[in-house]
Design an enzyme around this catalytic site. Structure first.
Site, PDB file in Angstrom:
ATOM      1  N   GLN A  10      12.451 -41.208 -73.528  1.00 12.18           N
ATOM      2  CA  GLN A  10      11.567 -40.149 -73.012  1.00 12.18           C
ATOM      3  C   GLN A  10      10.662 -39.630 -74.128  1.00 12.18           C
ATOM      4  O   GLN A  10      11.141 -38.962 -75.051  1.00 12.18           O
ATOM      5  CB  GLN A  10      12.425 -38.996 -72.471  1.00 12.18           C
ATOM      6  CG  GLN A  10      11.636 -37.817 -71.949  1.00 12.18           C
ATOM      7  CD  GLN A  10      12.545 -36.639 -71.570  1.00 12.18           C
ATOM      8  OE1 GLN A  10      13.607 -36.463 -72.171  1.00 12.18           O
ATOM      9  NE2 GLN A  10      12.128 -35.846 -70.604  1.00 12.18           N
ATOM     10  N   GLY A  11       9.386 -39.916 -74.044  1.00 12.11           N
ATOM     11  CA  GLY A  11       8.433 -39.472 -75.070  1.00 12.11           C
ATOM     12  C   GLY A  11       7.689 -38.232 -74.624  1.00 12.11           C
ATOM     13  O   GLY A  11       6.505 -38.293 -74.281  1.00 12.11           O
ATOM     14  N   TYR A  12       8.377 -37.095 -74.605  1.00 13.23           N
ATOM     15  CA  TYR A  12       7.749 -35.825 -74.248  1.00 13.23           C
ATOM     16  C   TYR A  12       7.496 -34.989 -75.517  1.00 13.23           C
ATOM     17  O   TYR A  12       6.368 -34.683 -75.853  1.00 13.23           O
ATOM     18  CB  TYR A  12       8.673 -35.015 -73.320  1.00 13.23           C
ATOM     19  CG  TYR A  12       8.564 -35.311 -71.841  1.00 13.23           C
ATOM     20  CD1 TYR A  12       8.129 -36.539 -71.371  1.00 13.23           C
ATOM     21  CD2 TYR A  12       8.930 -34.344 -70.899  1.00 13.23           C
ATOM     22  CE1 TYR A  12       8.051 -36.793 -70.002  1.00 13.23           C
ATOM     23  CE2 TYR A  12       8.850 -34.590 -69.534  1.00 13.23           C
ATOM     24  CZ  TYR A  12       8.419 -35.814 -69.097  1.00 13.23           C
ATOM     25  OH  TYR A  12       8.346 -36.050 -67.753  1.00 13.23           O
ATOM     26  N   GLU A  47      16.043 -34.188 -64.322  1.00 11.67           N
ATOM     27  CA  GLU A  47      16.796 -34.143 -65.579  1.00 11.67           C
ATOM     28  C   GLU A  47      17.905 -33.100 -65.490  1.00 11.67           C
ATOM     29  O   GLU A  47      18.957 -33.244 -66.102  1.00 11.67           O
ATOM     30  CB  GLU A  47      15.833 -33.801 -66.726  1.00 11.67           C
ATOM     31  CG  GLU A  47      16.471 -33.843 -68.102  1.00 11.67           C
ATOM     32  CD  GLU A  47      15.472 -33.546 -69.223  1.00 11.67           C
ATOM     33  OE1 GLU A  47      14.278 -33.347 -68.932  1.00 11.67           O
ATOM     34  OE2 GLU A  47      15.905 -33.520 -70.377  1.00 11.67           O
ATOM     35  N   SER A 105      15.792 -25.381 -73.412  1.00  9.55           N
ATOM     36  CA  SER A 105      16.786 -24.646 -74.208  1.00  9.55           C
ATOM     37  C   SER A 105      17.396 -23.500 -73.377  1.00  9.55           C
ATOM     38  O   SER A 105      16.811 -23.051 -72.383  1.00  9.55           O
ATOM     39  CB  SER A 105      16.144 -24.074 -75.475  1.00  9.55           C
ATOM     40  OG  SER A 105      15.365 -22.943 -75.144  1.00  9.55           O
ATOM     41  N   ASN A 106      18.559 -23.019 -73.818  1.00  6.68           N
ATOM     42  CA  ASN A 106      19.227 -21.959 -73.053  1.00  6.68           C
ATOM     43  C   ASN A 106      18.405 -20.676 -73.021  1.00  6.68           C
ATOM     44  O   ASN A 106      18.463 -19.924 -72.042  1.00  6.68           O
ATOM     45  CB  ASN A 106      20.623 -21.709 -73.628  1.00  6.68           C
ATOM     46  CG  ASN A 106      21.599 -22.805 -73.198  1.00  6.68           C
ATOM     47  OD1 ASN A 106      21.178 -23.841 -72.682  1.00  6.68           O
ATOM     48  ND2 ASN A 106      22.883 -22.580 -73.403  1.00  6.68           N
ATOM     49  N   GLU A 107      17.626 -20.438 -74.081  1.00  6.76           N
ATOM     50  CA  GLU A 107      16.762 -19.238 -74.057  1.00  6.76           C
ATOM     51  C   GLU A 107      15.710 -19.382 -72.949  1.00  6.76           C
ATOM     52  O   GLU A 107      15.431 -18.431 -72.205  1.00  6.76           O
ATOM     53  CB  GLU A 107      16.054 -19.039 -75.409  1.00  6.76           C
ATOM     54  CG  GLU A 107      16.966 -18.590 -76.540  1.00  6.76           C
ATOM     55  CD  GLU A 107      17.800 -19.723 -77.127  1.00  6.76           C
ATOM     56  OE1 GLU A 107      17.469 -20.905 -76.884  1.00  6.76           O
ATOM     57  OE2 GLU A 107      18.797 -19.432 -77.814  1.00  6.76           O
TER      58      GLU A 107
HETATM   59  C1  LIG Z   1      19.707 -33.950 -79.487  1.00  2.00           C
HETATM   60  C2  LIG Z   1      18.357 -33.777 -78.867  1.00  2.00           C
HETATM   61  C3  LIG Z   1      17.849 -34.788 -78.073  1.00  2.00           C
HETATM   62  C4  LIG Z   1      16.576 -34.680 -77.538  1.00  2.00           C
HETATM   63  N1  LIG Z   1      16.053 -35.739 -76.831  1.00  2.00           N
HETATM   64  C5  LIG Z   1      14.769 -35.705 -76.418  1.00  2.00           C
HETATM   65  C6  LIG Z   1      14.159 -36.852 -75.817  1.00  2.00           C
HETATM   66  O1  LIG Z   1      14.798 -37.893 -75.619  1.00  2.00           O
HETATM   67  N2  LIG Z   1      12.860 -36.787 -75.481  1.00  2.00           N
HETATM   68  C7  LIG Z   1      12.116 -35.658 -75.670  1.00  2.00           C
HETATM   69  O2  LIG Z   1      10.947 -35.665 -75.310  1.00  2.00           O
HETATM   70  N3  LIG Z   1      12.651 -34.544 -76.242  1.00  2.00           N
HETATM   71  C8  LIG Z   1      13.949 -34.565 -76.631  1.00  2.00           C
HETATM   72  N4  LIG Z   1      14.520 -33.452 -77.237  1.00  2.00           N
HETATM   73  C9  LIG Z   1      13.670 -32.324 -77.527  1.00  2.00           C
HETATM   74  C10 LIG Z   1      14.014 -31.072 -76.737  1.00  2.00           C
HETATM   75  O3  LIG Z   1      13.535 -31.158 -75.445  1.00  2.00           O
HETATM   76  C11 LIG Z   1      13.392 -29.906 -77.528  1.00  2.00           C
HETATM   77  O4  LIG Z   1      14.122 -29.789 -78.730  1.00  2.00           O
HETATM   78  C12 LIG Z   1      13.452 -28.617 -76.759  1.00  2.00           C
HETATM   79  O5  LIG Z   1      12.544 -28.648 -75.694  1.00  2.00           O
HETATM   80  C13 LIG Z   1      13.116 -27.411 -77.667  1.00  2.00           C
HETATM   81  O6  LIG Z   1      11.900 -27.618 -78.311  1.00  2.00           O
HETATM   82  P1  LIG Z   1      11.765 -27.470 -79.907  1.00  2.00           P
HETATM   83  O7  LIG Z   1      12.866 -28.250 -80.554  1.00  2.00           O
HETATM   84  O8  LIG Z   1      10.373 -27.823 -80.274  1.00  2.00           O
HETATM   85  O9  LIG Z   1      12.050 -25.964 -80.198  1.00  2.00           O
HETATM   86  P2  LIG Z   1      11.049 -24.752 -79.967  1.00  2.00           P
HETATM   87  O10 LIG Z   1      10.384 -24.872 -78.637  1.00  2.00           O
HETATM   88  O11 LIG Z   1      10.174 -24.623 -81.167  1.00  2.00           O
HETATM   89  O12 LIG Z   1      12.054 -23.544 -79.908  1.00  2.00           O
HETATM   90  C14 LIG Z   1      12.699 -23.028 -81.078  1.00  2.00           C
HETATM   91  C15 LIG Z   1      13.617 -21.894 -80.643  1.00  2.00           C
HETATM   92  O13 LIG Z   1      12.845 -20.862 -80.029  1.00  2.00           O
HETATM   93  C16 LIG Z   1      13.309 -20.611 -78.702  1.00  2.00           C
HETATM   94  N5  LIG Z   1      12.166 -20.339 -77.829  1.00  2.00           N
HETATM   95  C17 LIG Z   1      11.044 -21.077 -77.695  1.00  2.00           C
HETATM   96  N6  LIG Z   1      10.217 -20.529 -76.790  1.00  2.00           N
HETATM   97  C18 LIG Z   1      10.840 -19.411 -76.324  1.00  2.00           C
HETATM   98  C19 LIG Z   1      10.502 -18.418 -75.358  1.00  2.00           C
HETATM   99  N7  LIG Z   1       9.357 -18.461 -74.670  1.00  2.00           N
HETATM  100  N8  LIG Z   1      11.379 -17.407 -75.140  1.00  2.00           N
HETATM  101  C20 LIG Z   1      12.575 -17.352 -75.826  1.00  2.00           C
HETATM  102  N9  LIG Z   1      12.936 -18.268 -76.756  1.00  2.00           N
HETATM  103  C21 LIG Z   1      12.089 -19.284 -76.997  1.00  2.00           C
HETATM  104  C22 LIG Z   1      14.009 -21.880 -78.268  1.00  2.00           C
HETATM  105  O14 LIG Z   1      15.001 -21.630 -77.290  1.00  2.00           O
HETATM  106  C23 LIG Z   1      14.641 -22.330 -79.586  1.00  2.00           C
HETATM  107  O15 LIG Z   1      15.849 -21.650 -79.802  1.00  2.00           O
HETATM  108  C24 LIG Z   1      15.804 -33.520 -77.766  1.00  2.00           C
HETATM  109  C25 LIG Z   1      16.342 -32.482 -78.543  1.00  2.00           C
HETATM  110  C26 LIG Z   1      17.589 -32.601 -79.083  1.00  2.00           C
HETATM  111  C27 LIG Z   1      18.122 -31.499 -79.944  1.00  2.00           C
END
Ligand SMILES: Cc1cc2nc3c(=O)[nH]c(=O)nc-3n(C[C@H](O)[C@H](O)[C@H](O)COP(=O)(O)OP(=O)(O)OC[C@H]3O[C@@H](n4cnc5c(N)ncnc54)[C@H](O)[C@@H]3O)c2cc1C
Length: 409
Positions: free
Chosen positions: A137-139, A255, A394-396
């Site tokens: 998944q390239g998101y 998902e 994320s849970n947030e």
């Molecule tokens: C093990 C693992 C596997 C993954 N696999 C894939 C994959 O196969 N393909 C893919 O495309 N992605 C993948 N992901 C990416 C995942 O979808 C993102 O990590 C996730 O969407 C969070 O984005 P970020 O890491 O950029 O964190 P950020 O969006 O930068 O968030 C950082 C922190 O801020 C909090 N936050 C952000 N916005 C808000 C808000 N509006 N209100 C409150 N809190 C907020 C978040 O909850 C988090 O705690 C994977 C991630 C992990 C850890």
């Protein structure tokens, strides 16, 4: 599940019907006969599976006609409703079967079924079902995770191709993947959600580099994927150009299905109890120590409560009612419960939890190990489980959804 009886104000019935119980027995019996012992051993002891472990299991299921538990019959799936899918997942988790790789089966496939061309469906769906193709998944990108619409990977039309440049990150199992479904920006002038397209990219294309990201536990599951001048045939565009956000959101709904991980949590809770029974504190099994036993009981009760919520959602789905915000509740509580179970496992092991070395085990270390088998992997799994509250929204972010939709905040 039995039809809801509304005569006394009831809105659900959480008992399984005789047919559903018979179905569960049939799945359990199939698992007893066909799940390879070596794979079962890996799953039950938290040892990493290889690409071939997953694909071989998919082929076994496919041979039985169960390769697509969530797929409609028209595409070669089982046509099972949500309750049978749940019972199937539950029995598989209980038996120690590998989880079905979601990226092909549960993510890109529903998008192709709903929005792909007939040619795309014929080309891409059968290999997913048959365990012959691995998708990733390239998101996400650096700077585009929770705020996915900020993605910047660019695709520019050049005759019968798009030329793609950019970087994806956290791409799970990209190093195993034959194909990637990828969100790319095709119209940078449009509003963020409007200029995105959904492309299918062959991972063997020139210009793709996959670099590992080691997670806390030392494992290699996730990757950076660099795309430099990657040429993608226009025939690999899904649906219409610039409408990718619609397809991406549709996919995220899939998902999150069965996101609570009840079956896995129940299996790991049983493992926690086995560990707490064999480890001692103050000369008696830890499971009999009041403080520790109370914490195990608490997580078990929380799991039972979550299971009821999950069954309520299934009951609603069986009646064609959309689950709505409950999916967010299942995601938050399901991930927290699994994390707590592994935290308790490492606590039960105490100092024995410290010396684990995943790289040595992955490299085939088979020398003397002072630890019992049950003590060798919980620490790495505890560390690995941190991811549950981050990915899949994320849970947030899930709490934001609950706050908006349920509490009107
Ligand atoms: C093990 C693992 C596997 C993954 N696999 C894939 C994959 O196969 N393909 C893919 O495309 N992605 C993948 N992901 C990416 C995942 O979808 C993102 O990590 C996730 O969407 C969070 O984005 P970020 O890491 O950029 O964190 P950020 O969006 O930068 O968030 C950082 C922190 O801020 C909090 N936050 C952000 N916005 C808000 C808000 N509006 N209100 C409150 N809190 C907020 C978040 O909850 C988090 O705690 C994977 C991630 C992990 C850890």
């Amino acid at each position: 599940m039995q039809p809801a009886d509304r005569s006394e104000g009831m809105t659900m019935d959480l008992d399984f019907t005789a047919e559903e119980r018979a179905f569960r027995a049939e799945v359990r019996s199939f698992l007893r006969d066909h799940l390879p012992a070596a794979v079962r051993h890996k799953v039950l002891n938290g040892i990493c599976l290889e690409r071939e472990d997953y694909l071989a299991w998919q082929r076994v299921l496919h041979a039985r006609g169960w390769g697509g538990p969530s797929w409609p019959v028209a595409f070669g799936g089982t046509g099972w409703g949500p309750v049978r899918q749940y019972l199937f997942d539950d029995a598989c988790a209980e038996a120690g079967a590998p989880r079905l790789v979601p990226f092909g089966l549960k993510m890109v496939a529903p998008v192709l079924m709903a929005f792909g061309s007939a040619a795309q469906q014929q080309r891409f769906l059968p290999p997913i079902l048959a365990g012959e193709a691995w998708w990733c998944q390239g998101y996400s990108e650096p700077g585009a995770g929770s705020d996915l619409a900020a993605l910047r990977t660019r695709a520019v039309r050049d005759g019968e191709h798009y030329v793609v440049n950019g970087q994806k990150t956290w791409t799970t199992f990209a190093h195993y993947a034959d194909w990637m479904f990828c969100l790319v920006r095709t119209d940078p002038a449009a509003k963020p959600q409007r200029g995105i397209s959904f492309l299918l990219i062959d991972m063997s294309s020139p210009g793709i580099r996959v670099r590992p990201i080691r997670t806390l536990d030392g494992a290699h599951e996730v990757n950076e994927v660099w795309l430099e001048g990657v040429r993608v045939p226009v025939a690999n565009l899904v649906g219409e150009e610039n409408r990718g956000w619609t397809y991406a959101k549709f996919l995220l709904g899939h998902e999150r299905s069965n996101i609570a991980g009840i079956g896995i949590a129940r299996r790991e809770l049983a493992r926690l109890k086995r560990i707490a029974r064999s480890e001692t504190g103050d000369g008696r099994p830890l499971l009999e120590a009041p403080l520790f036993a109370a914490r195990v009981a608490r997580v078990e009760i929380e799991l039972m409560a979550l299971e009821i919520t999950n069954l309520r959602v299934l009951s609603a789905e069986a009646e064609q009612r959309a689950p709505g915000v409950e999916a967010s509740i299942l995601k938050i509580r399901g991930s927290e419960i699994q994390q707590e179970i592994f935290a308790l496992m490492t606590e039960a092991l105490g100092l024995q939890a410290l010396p684990y070395d995943r790289e040595a085990m992955a490299a085939g270390y088979a020398g003397d190990c002072p630890l019992p088998v049950h003590a060798r992997t919980p620490t790495s799994q505890y560390l690995n489980m941190r991811k549950l509250s981050i990915y899949g929204g994320s849970n947030e972010i899930q709490r934001n959804i609950i706050a908006r939709s349920m509490l009107g905040l």
